[in-house]
Structure formats: structure tokens, C-alpha cells
Design an enzyme around this catalytic site. Structure first.
Site, PDB file in Angstrom:
ATOM      1  CB  ALA A   1      -1.160   2.310  -3.039  1.00 28.42           C
TER       2      ALA A   1
ATOM      3  N   GLY B   1      -3.307  -0.991  -6.429  1.00 35.63           N
ATOM      4  CA  GLY B   1      -1.994  -0.810  -7.054  1.00 35.63           C
ATOM      5  C   GLY B   1      -1.347  -2.113  -7.490  1.00 35.63           C
TER       6      GLY B   1
ATOM      7  CD  GLU C   1      -4.070   1.193  -9.965  1.00 39.93           C
ATOM      8  OE1 GLU C   1      -3.513   1.187  -8.841  1.00 39.93           O
ATOM      9  OE2 GLU C   1      -4.751   2.136 -10.374  1.00 39.93           O
TER      10      GLU C   1
ATOM     11  CD  GLU D   1      -7.881   1.325  -6.446  1.00 38.93           C
ATOM     12  OE1 GLU D   1      -8.853   0.656  -6.872  1.00 38.93           O
ATOM     13  OE2 GLU D   1      -6.708   1.066  -6.749  1.00 38.93           O
TER      14      GLU D   1
HETATM   15  N1  CAA Z   1      -1.788  -1.152   2.623  1.00 34.07           N
HETATM   16  C1  CAA Z   1      -1.228  -1.277   3.830  1.00 34.07           C
HETATM   17  N2  CAA Z   1      -1.216  -2.424   4.540  1.00 34.07           N
HETATM   18  C2  CAA Z   1      -1.831  -3.486   3.994  1.00 34.07           C
HETATM   19  C3  CAA Z   1      -2.447  -3.429   2.738  1.00 34.07           C
HETATM   20  C4  CAA Z   1      -2.412  -2.199   2.028  1.00 34.07           C
HETATM   21  N3  CAA Z   1      -2.919  -2.044   0.810  1.00 34.07           N
HETATM   22  N4  CAA Z   1      -2.987  -4.634   2.462  1.00 34.07           N
HETATM   23  C5  CAA Z   1      -2.708  -5.422   3.520  1.00 34.07           C
HETATM   24  N5  CAA Z   1      -1.999  -4.731   4.441  1.00 34.07           N
HETATM   25  C6  CAA Z   1      -1.509  -5.209   5.726  1.00 34.07           C
HETATM   26  C7  CAA Z   1      -2.618  -5.257   6.772  1.00 34.07           C
HETATM   27  O1  CAA Z   1      -2.829  -4.007   7.323  1.00 34.07           O
HETATM   28  C8  CAA Z   1      -2.061  -6.264   7.722  1.00 34.07           C
HETATM   29  O2  CAA Z   1      -1.101  -5.634   8.526  1.00 34.07           O
HETATM   30  P1  CAA Z   1      -1.088  -5.916  10.131  1.00 34.07           P
HETATM   31  O3  CAA Z   1      -0.775  -7.372  10.253  1.00 34.07           O
HETATM   32  O4  CAA Z   1       0.015  -5.015  10.616  1.00 34.07           O
HETATM   33  O5  CAA Z   1      -2.450  -5.568  10.634  1.00 34.07           O
HETATM   34  C9  CAA Z   1      -1.307  -7.235   6.836  1.00 34.07           C
HETATM   35  O6  CAA Z   1      -1.069  -6.552   5.598  1.00 34.07           O
HETATM   36  C10 CAA Z   1      -2.093  -8.487   6.518  1.00 34.07           C
HETATM   37  O7  CAA Z   1      -3.344  -8.079   6.008  1.00 34.07           O
HETATM   38  P2  CAA Z   1      -4.742  -8.655   6.573  1.00 34.07           P
HETATM   39  O8  CAA Z   1      -4.612  -9.015   8.004  1.00 34.07           O
HETATM   40  O9  CAA Z   1      -5.797  -7.679   6.200  1.00 34.07           O
HETATM   41  O10 CAA Z   1      -4.853  -9.990   5.714  1.00 34.07           O
HETATM   42  P3  CAA Z   1      -6.197 -10.738   5.268  1.00 34.07           P
HETATM   43  O11 CAA Z   1      -5.758 -12.029   4.678  1.00 34.07           O
HETATM   44  O12 CAA Z   1      -7.191 -10.755   6.355  1.00 34.07           O
HETATM   45  O13 CAA Z   1      -6.799  -9.815   4.092  1.00 34.07           O
HETATM   46  C11 CAA Z   1      -6.705  -8.498   2.074  1.00 34.07           C
HETATM   47  C12 CAA Z   1      -6.108  -9.680   2.889  1.00 34.07           C
HETATM   48  C13 CAA Z   1      -8.114  -8.864   1.623  1.00 34.07           C
HETATM   49  C14 CAA Z   1      -5.810  -8.297   0.871  1.00 34.07           C
HETATM   50  C15 CAA Z   1      -6.745  -7.241   2.969  1.00 34.07           C
HETATM   51  O14 CAA Z   1      -5.457  -7.055   3.566  1.00 34.07           O
HETATM   52  C16 CAA Z   1      -7.085  -5.994   2.214  1.00 34.07           C
HETATM   53  O15 CAA Z   1      -8.229  -5.771   1.906  1.00 34.07           O
HETATM   54  N6  CAA Z   1      -6.051  -5.148   1.930  1.00 34.07           N
HETATM   55  C17 CAA Z   1      -6.283  -3.894   1.279  1.00 34.07           C
HETATM   56  C18 CAA Z   1      -6.545  -4.090  -0.193  1.00 34.07           C
HETATM   57  C19 CAA Z   1      -6.823  -2.757  -0.849  1.00 34.07           C
HETATM   58  O16 CAA Z   1      -7.806  -2.094  -0.560  1.00 34.07           O
HETATM   59  N7  CAA Z   1      -5.955  -2.364  -1.801  1.00 34.07           N
HETATM   60  C20 CAA Z   1      -6.091  -1.131  -2.526  1.00 34.07           C
HETATM   61  C21 CAA Z   1      -5.308  -0.050  -1.856  1.00 34.07           C
HETATM   62  S1  CAA Z   1      -5.650   1.542  -2.546  1.00 34.07           S
HETATM   63  C22 CAA Z   1      -4.672   1.640  -3.914  1.00 34.07           C
HETATM   64  O17 CAA Z   1      -3.987   0.713  -4.295  1.00 34.07           O
HETATM   65  C23 CAA Z   1      -4.714   2.981  -4.598  1.00 34.07           C
HETATM   66  C24 CAA Z   1      -4.061   3.014  -5.926  1.00 34.07           C
HETATM   67  O18 CAA Z   1      -4.647   2.690  -6.943  1.00 34.07           O
HETATM   68  C25 CAA Z   1      -2.725   3.551  -6.070  1.00 34.07           C
END
Ligand code: CAA
Length: 258
Positions: free
Chosen positions: A63, A108, A111, A131
Site C-alpha cells: 500500500a 499489500g 496480500e 508492516e
Molecule cells: N509506497 C509508496 N511508494 C513506494 C512504495 C510503497 N509501498 N514502495 C516503493 N515506493 C516508491 C519509492 O518511494 C520510490 O519512489 P521515489 O523514486 O519517488 O523515491 C520508488 O517506489 C522506488 O522505490 P525504491 O527506490 O525504494 O526502490 P528499491 O529497489 O531501492 O527498493 C523496495 C525496493 C525494497 C520494495 C522498497 O521500495 C520498499 O521497501 N518499499 C516499501 C515496501 C513496504 O514496506 N511495503 C508495505 C507497505 S505497508 C502495507 O502494504 C500495509 C497494508 O497491509 C495495507
């Protein structure tokens, strides 16, 4: 649609989450478009759906953290409901859905894949429920579906530690059915979808219903659900065609979804 593409190839519909700049993260707009895409699927013509992510890196990276970061308790609950309602629509969608997981399936994203009937992935796929590291619980069904799909103990370990796992471990714990190279993944999903699409649609849909609904109740009730859906197939064109072809030793069958 800004963030979803929908293509039809024969009797298979391919839904692609298309927000690669944010690794296909699910903001409200993506969720609404996914909902609208499902609503628009022609259920008479389409016999199987494939769900995948745009780009080579990510299925769905969760998400949208930016959008969630300022939510109040009430807004957080409403955002969870929004995701849950759409994922439940997908889970109970009459047609089978194959998740072709082409990279990150985090939060998400994991999920979303668990709301599909069948999960296959590429060898660069990464799964996890990160999360608790963000100060929240999984919110789009992760606490419920992961525990049902793998085991409560494994689900708790993955969720409490927020540890990501690679494709081979996801395969080992039964989260995905098969692992392919990145190039092979979509062709494999299409081949599986075509294999499903050639079977009697009413029967396939009733199987999905029987498995999903039967898993929610005890065995005595579950077999009654099966009996009703089994009975429902009889007197259909496709039941007569399928059994007729067998009895006439005929290879070709024409299922019409009637
Ligand atoms: N939300 C918003 N933006 C996200 C995102 C997310 N979940 N995941 C990645 N992005 C964005 C980054 O912010 C980045 O944007 P910018 O270029 O504008 O900075 C872009 O996508 C590329 O991401 P990274 O530069 O971080 O890419 P990476 O290859 O270095 O890392 C990754 C990849 C390990 C997936 C890392 O992006 C990451 O950890 N993302 C978050 C993953 C996460 O925590 N997901 C769970 C979200 S909470 C949830 O989902 C709640 C629920 O159950 C409903």
C-alpha cells in the site's frame, strides 16, 4: 485508467497494475481502478483472469506509504476497509484469477496475491509483510489469508519479524505453486489460463465457489455446499457436451458457458 491496463487475449483477461515509478504501490486511485476493472470484466466472454505488475522489478510493493503516513485512526480503518472490500471482491470473483508475481510482493502486494486463486512467481520475486516495521499491522487481509494459506506459525513468524523471503522460500512454504524465470512467467500464466479456459466455465466457477465457501465451514456443511454446486452443473449444455464427448469417444468439445 491511469494505473491499470486491461487486455483480452482470447478468453483470458490480463489485468496489469501499472504504476512502475512507485513499484506499483497501491494508493486509493489504484484500488479504485482495480475495482472498476473487475466490474467491467465481461464474465460471459472471459474464462480466466491473470493479475500482474508492470515493469521488471515489482508486482506490487505494498500500500502507498506516503498516502498512509498522515491517516487518523478512523481514516486508517477506512483505508483498510477499502482494500479489504476490493480484495474480497477479487477473492470471490466468479472467474478464477492467477497472480503472476513478477517481483516485489510486499505488504499489500503479498496480500493482493493471496486474494487470487493461484500464485506463480518469477525467480526475482520477494514476498513479505513488512508492516510491523512501519508501525502498523498488515491491513489488506494479510493476518488472515497468510495464516490460512501457509500455517498460523509460519504466518506469525513472517509477520512478527517483517522478514522478506525470496521465491524459493515462498515455494517451499506453499505460498506460490511454481517459480519461473522472468521471461517464462507470463507465458506460463497464459498457458495455465488457457488450460483453465478450455474447461466448462460453469463447472470451473462452481469449483471456485465450493472450495472458497467450503473452507469457511465445517465438513458436514462443506459437503452440502459441494452437493448443491455439483447438482447445479447438471442439465447444462456444457455437462451434456462434456459427458457426451466422453461417451461418443470424441476429443473435440465445445463449452458454451450454458
Ligand atoms: N509506497 C509508496 N511508494 C513506494 C512504495 C510503497 N509501498 N514502495 C516503493 N515506493 C516508491 C519509492 O518511494 C520510490 O519512489 P521515489 O523514486 O519517488 O523515491 C520508488 O517506489 C522506488 O522505490 P525504491 O527506490 O525504494 O526502490 P528499491 O529497489 O531501492 O527498493 C523496495 C525496493 C525494497 C520494495 C522498497 O521500495 C520498499 O521497501 N518499499 C516499501 C515496501 C513496504 O514496506 N511495503 C508495505 C507497505 S505497508 C502495507 O502494504 C500495509 C497494508 O497491509 C495495507
Amino acid at each position: 485508467m491511469d494505473f491499470i491496463t486491461y487486455e483480452v487475449e482470447g478468453q483470458v483477461g490480463i489485468i496489469t497494475i501499472n504504476r512502475p515509478k512507485a513499484l506499483n504501490a497501491l494508493n486509493s486511485k489504484v484500488l479504485e481502478e482495480l475495482d472498476a476493472t473487475l466490474e467491467a470484466v465481461d464474465q460471459d466472454a472471459i474464462r480466466c483472469l491473470i493479475l500482474t505488475g508492470a515493469g521488471e522489478k515489482s508486482f506490487v510493493a505494498g500500500a502507498d506509504i506516503g498516502e498512509m503516513s498522515t491517516l487518523t485512526k478512523a481514516e486508517g480503518e477506512a483505508f483498510g476497509k477499502k482494500g479489504n472490500d476490493i480484495f474480497r471482491k477479487l477473492e470471490t470473483f466468479p472467474l478464477p484469477v492467477i497472480a503472476a508475481i513478477n517481483g516485489f510482493a510486499l505488504g499489500g502486494g503479498c496480500e493482493l496475491s493471496m486474494s487470487c486463486d493461484i500464485r506463480i512467481c518469477s525467480d526475482n520475486a520477494v514476498f513479505g509483510q513488512p508492516e510491523v516495521g512501519l508501525g502498523i499491522t498488515p491491513g489488506f487481509g494479510g493476518t488472515q489469508r497468510l495464516a490460512r494459506l501457509v500455517s498460523p506459525g509460519m504466518a506469525k513468524q513472517l509477520i512478527y519479524t517483517a522478514r522478506n523471503i525470496k521465491a524459493d522460500e515462498a515455494y517451499r512454504i506453499g505460498l506460490v505453486n511454481a517459480v519461473y524465470t522472468q521471461e517464462e512467467l507470463l507465458p506460463a500464466a497464459k498457458k495455465m489460463a488457457a488450460g483453465i479456459a478450455k474447461n466448462a466455465p460453469i463447472a470451473v466457477r462452481n469449483c471456485k465457489k465450493a472450495i472458497n465457501e467450503g473452507l469457511q465451514v465445517d465438513m458436514d456443511q462443506a459437503i452440502v455446499i459441494e452437493e448443491k454446486l455439483f447438482g447445479d452443473c447438471f442439465e447444462t449444455h456444457d455437462q451434456k457436451e462434456g459427458m457426451g464427448a466422453f461417451l461418443e469417444k470424441r476429443k473435440e468439445k465445445t463449452f458454451t458457458n450454458n
